[in-house]
Design a protein around this motif. Structure first.
Motif, PDB file in Angstrom:
ATOM      1  N   THR A 184     -36.705  -7.601  17.977  1.00 17.95           N
ATOM      2  CA  THR A 184     -36.073  -6.377  18.141  1.00 17.95           C
ATOM      3  C   THR A 184     -35.053  -6.298  16.980  1.00 17.95           C
ATOM      4  O   THR A 184     -34.769  -4.927  16.403  1.00 17.95           O
ATOM      5  CB  THR A 184     -35.407  -6.373  19.421  1.00 17.95           C
ATOM      6  OG1 THR A 184     -36.305  -6.670  20.529  1.00 17.95           O
ATOM      7  CG2 THR A 184     -34.558  -5.173  19.659  1.00 17.95           C
ATOM      8  N   PHE A 185     -34.433  -7.503  16.906  1.00 18.58           N
ATOM      9  CA  PHE A 185     -33.432  -7.247  15.560  1.00 18.58           C
ATOM     10  C   PHE A 185     -33.888  -6.871  14.223  1.00 18.58           C
ATOM     11  O   PHE A 185     -33.397  -5.918  13.632  1.00 18.58           O
ATOM     12  CB  PHE A 185     -32.577  -8.775  15.498  1.00 18.58           C
ATOM     13  CG  PHE A 185     -31.669  -9.052  16.506  1.00 18.58           C
ATOM     14  CD1 PHE A 185     -31.021  -8.028  17.249  1.00 18.58           C
ATOM     15  CD2 PHE A 185     -31.262 -10.252  16.581  1.00 18.58           C
ATOM     16  CE1 PHE A 185     -30.174  -8.391  18.470  1.00 18.58           C
ATOM     17  CE2 PHE A 185     -30.139 -10.495  17.528  1.00 18.58           C
ATOM     18  CZ  PHE A 185     -29.893  -9.535  18.484  1.00 18.58           C
ATOM     19  N   PHE A 186     -35.047  -7.411  13.989  1.00 16.75           N
ATOM     20  CA  PHE A 186     -35.816  -7.008  12.711  1.00 16.75           C
ATOM     21  C   PHE A 186     -36.344  -5.522  12.689  1.00 16.75           C
ATOM     22  O   PHE A 186     -36.251  -5.015  11.999  1.00 16.75           O
ATOM     23  CB  PHE A 186     -37.041  -7.956  12.760  1.00 16.75           C
ATOM     24  CG  PHE A 186     -36.748  -9.519  12.428  1.00 16.75           C
ATOM     25  CD1 PHE A 186     -35.585  -9.801  11.816  1.00 16.75           C
ATOM     26  CD2 PHE A 186     -37.531 -10.409  12.774  1.00 16.75           C
ATOM     27  CE1 PHE A 186     -35.280 -11.016  11.553  1.00 16.75           C
ATOM     28  CE2 PHE A 186     -37.460 -12.004  12.451  1.00 16.75           C
ATOM     29  CZ  PHE A 186     -36.361 -12.141  11.986  1.00 16.75           C
ATOM     30  N   LEU A 220     -41.308 -15.406  11.176  1.00 16.07           N
ATOM     31  CA  LEU A 220     -41.250 -14.484  12.281  1.00 16.07           C
ATOM     32  C   LEU A 220     -41.075 -12.913  11.620  1.00 16.07           C
ATOM     33  O   LEU A 220     -41.710 -12.162  12.325  1.00 16.07           O
ATOM     34  CB  LEU A 220     -39.913 -14.680  13.068  1.00 16.07           C
ATOM     35  CG  LEU A 220     -40.001 -15.862  14.103  1.00 16.07           C
ATOM     36  CD1 LEU A 220     -38.709 -15.980  14.855  1.00 16.07           C
ATOM     37  CD2 LEU A 220     -41.222 -15.993  14.986  1.00 16.07           C
ATOM     38  N   HIS A 221     -40.301 -12.891  10.708  1.00 19.20           N
ATOM     39  CA  HIS A 221     -40.103 -11.386  10.097  1.00 19.20           C
ATOM     40  C   HIS A 221     -41.591 -10.762   9.449  1.00 19.20           C
ATOM     41  O   HIS A 221     -41.902  -9.887   9.654  1.00 19.20           O
ATOM     42  CB  HIS A 221     -39.029 -11.396   9.147  1.00 19.20           C
ATOM     43  CG  HIS A 221     -38.801 -10.048   8.440  1.00 19.20           C
ATOM     44  ND1 HIS A 221     -39.461  -9.492   7.420  1.00 19.20           N
ATOM     45  CD2 HIS A 221     -37.859  -9.136   8.997  1.00 19.20           C
ATOM     46  CE1 HIS A 221     -38.916  -8.239   7.314  1.00 19.20           C
ATOM     47  NE2 HIS A 221     -37.879  -7.866   8.187  1.00 19.20           N
ATOM     48  N   ALA A 222     -42.305 -11.956   8.857  1.00 19.21           N
ATOM     49  CA  ALA A 222     -43.478 -11.466   8.137  1.00 19.21           C
ATOM     50  C   ALA A 222     -44.473 -11.150   9.329  1.00 19.21           C
ATOM     51  O   ALA A 222     -45.423 -10.520   8.996  1.00 19.21           O
ATOM     52  CB  ALA A 222     -44.056 -12.582   7.245  1.00 19.21           C
ATOM     53  N   ASN A 223     -44.535 -11.970  10.675  1.00 19.01           N
ATOM     54  CA  ASN A 223     -45.642 -11.664  11.558  1.00 19.01           C
ATOM     55  C   ASN A 223     -45.333 -10.753  12.386  1.00 19.01           C
ATOM     56  O   ASN A 223     -45.757 -10.886  13.572  1.00 19.01           O
ATOM     57  CB  ASN A 223     -45.804 -13.202  11.956  1.00 19.01           C
ATOM     58  CG  ASN A 223     -46.671 -13.812  10.934  1.00 19.01           C
ATOM     59  OD1 ASN A 223     -47.433 -13.407   9.984  1.00 19.01           O
ATOM     60  ND2 ASN A 223     -46.374 -15.151  11.108  1.00 19.01           N
ATOM     61  N   ARG A 224     -44.018  -9.908  12.115  1.00 18.42           N
ATOM     62  CA  ARG A 224     -43.687  -8.933  13.562  1.00 18.42           C
ATOM     63  C   ARG A 224     -44.786  -7.877  13.561  1.00 18.42           C
ATOM     64  O   ARG A 224     -45.389  -7.558  12.621  1.00 18.42           O
ATOM     65  CB  ARG A 224     -42.177  -8.420  13.095  1.00 18.42           C
ATOM     66  CG  ARG A 224     -42.381  -7.446  12.015  1.00 18.42           C
ATOM     67  CD  ARG A 224     -40.776  -7.398  11.621  1.00 18.42           C
ATOM     68  NE  ARG A 224     -40.969  -6.056  10.396  1.00 18.42           N
ATOM     69  CZ  ARG A 224     -40.969  -6.193   9.286  1.00 18.42           C
ATOM     70  NH1 ARG A 224     -41.024  -7.494   8.697  1.00 18.42           N
ATOM     71  NH2 ARG A 224     -41.045  -5.217   8.430  1.00 18.42           N
ATOM     72  N   PRO A 225     -44.946  -7.428  14.892  1.00 16.10           N
ATOM     73  CA  PRO A 225     -45.812  -6.329  15.191  1.00 16.10           C
ATOM     74  C   PRO A 225     -45.450  -5.271  14.466  1.00 16.10           C
ATOM     75  O   PRO A 225     -44.318  -4.689  14.188  1.00 16.10           O
ATOM     76  CB  PRO A 225     -45.603  -6.137  16.619  1.00 16.10           C
ATOM     77  CG  PRO A 225     -44.559  -6.837  17.041  1.00 16.10           C
ATOM     78  CD  PRO A 225     -44.054  -7.801  16.297  1.00 16.10           C
ATOM     79  N   GLY A 226     -46.319  -4.328  13.957  1.00 18.92           N
ATOM     80  CA  GLY A 226     -46.157  -3.037  13.072  1.00 18.92           C
ATOM     81  C   GLY A 226     -45.335  -2.044  14.217  1.00 18.92           C
ATOM     82  O   GLY A 226     -45.785  -2.111  15.718  1.00 18.92           O
TER      83      GLY A 226
END
Length: 84
Positions: free
Chosen positions: A20-22, A50-56
């Motif tokens: 959510t932060f990202f 985690l940032h690279a694999n966040r959902p779109g």
């Protein structure tokens, strides 16, 4: 927490908070004494993972994203509509 390979990981709830932060472009700072080998680098690498694999974002979220930081004016009844 530590995974089977010995690397630091976060619980699913903490991962969700970070996602959510990202999504809202919040800056994340790491502090404290490292509990794993490799100094703070392993923690930074995990956050990058985690940032690279966040959902779109969905189409509607992509459309709404520029307006997430704006406050909305509260709705107030018009004086004409108030009963005396």
């Amino acid at each position: 927490l530590t995974n089977n390979a010995g690397f630091p990981v976060l619980s699913k709830r903490h991962q969700g908070i970070l996602q959510t932060f990202f999504m809202h472009n919040v800056d994340v700072a790491i502090s404290g004494r490292p509990r794993h080998e490799g100094d703070m680098l392993v923690y930074s690498q995990y956050l990058q993972h985690l940032h690279a694999n966040r959902p779109g974002l969905s189409d509607s979220e992509r459309f709404e994203q520029p307006y997430w930081d704006f406050l909305q004016i509260p709705l107030q009844p018009l004086a004409d509509n108030l009963e005396s």
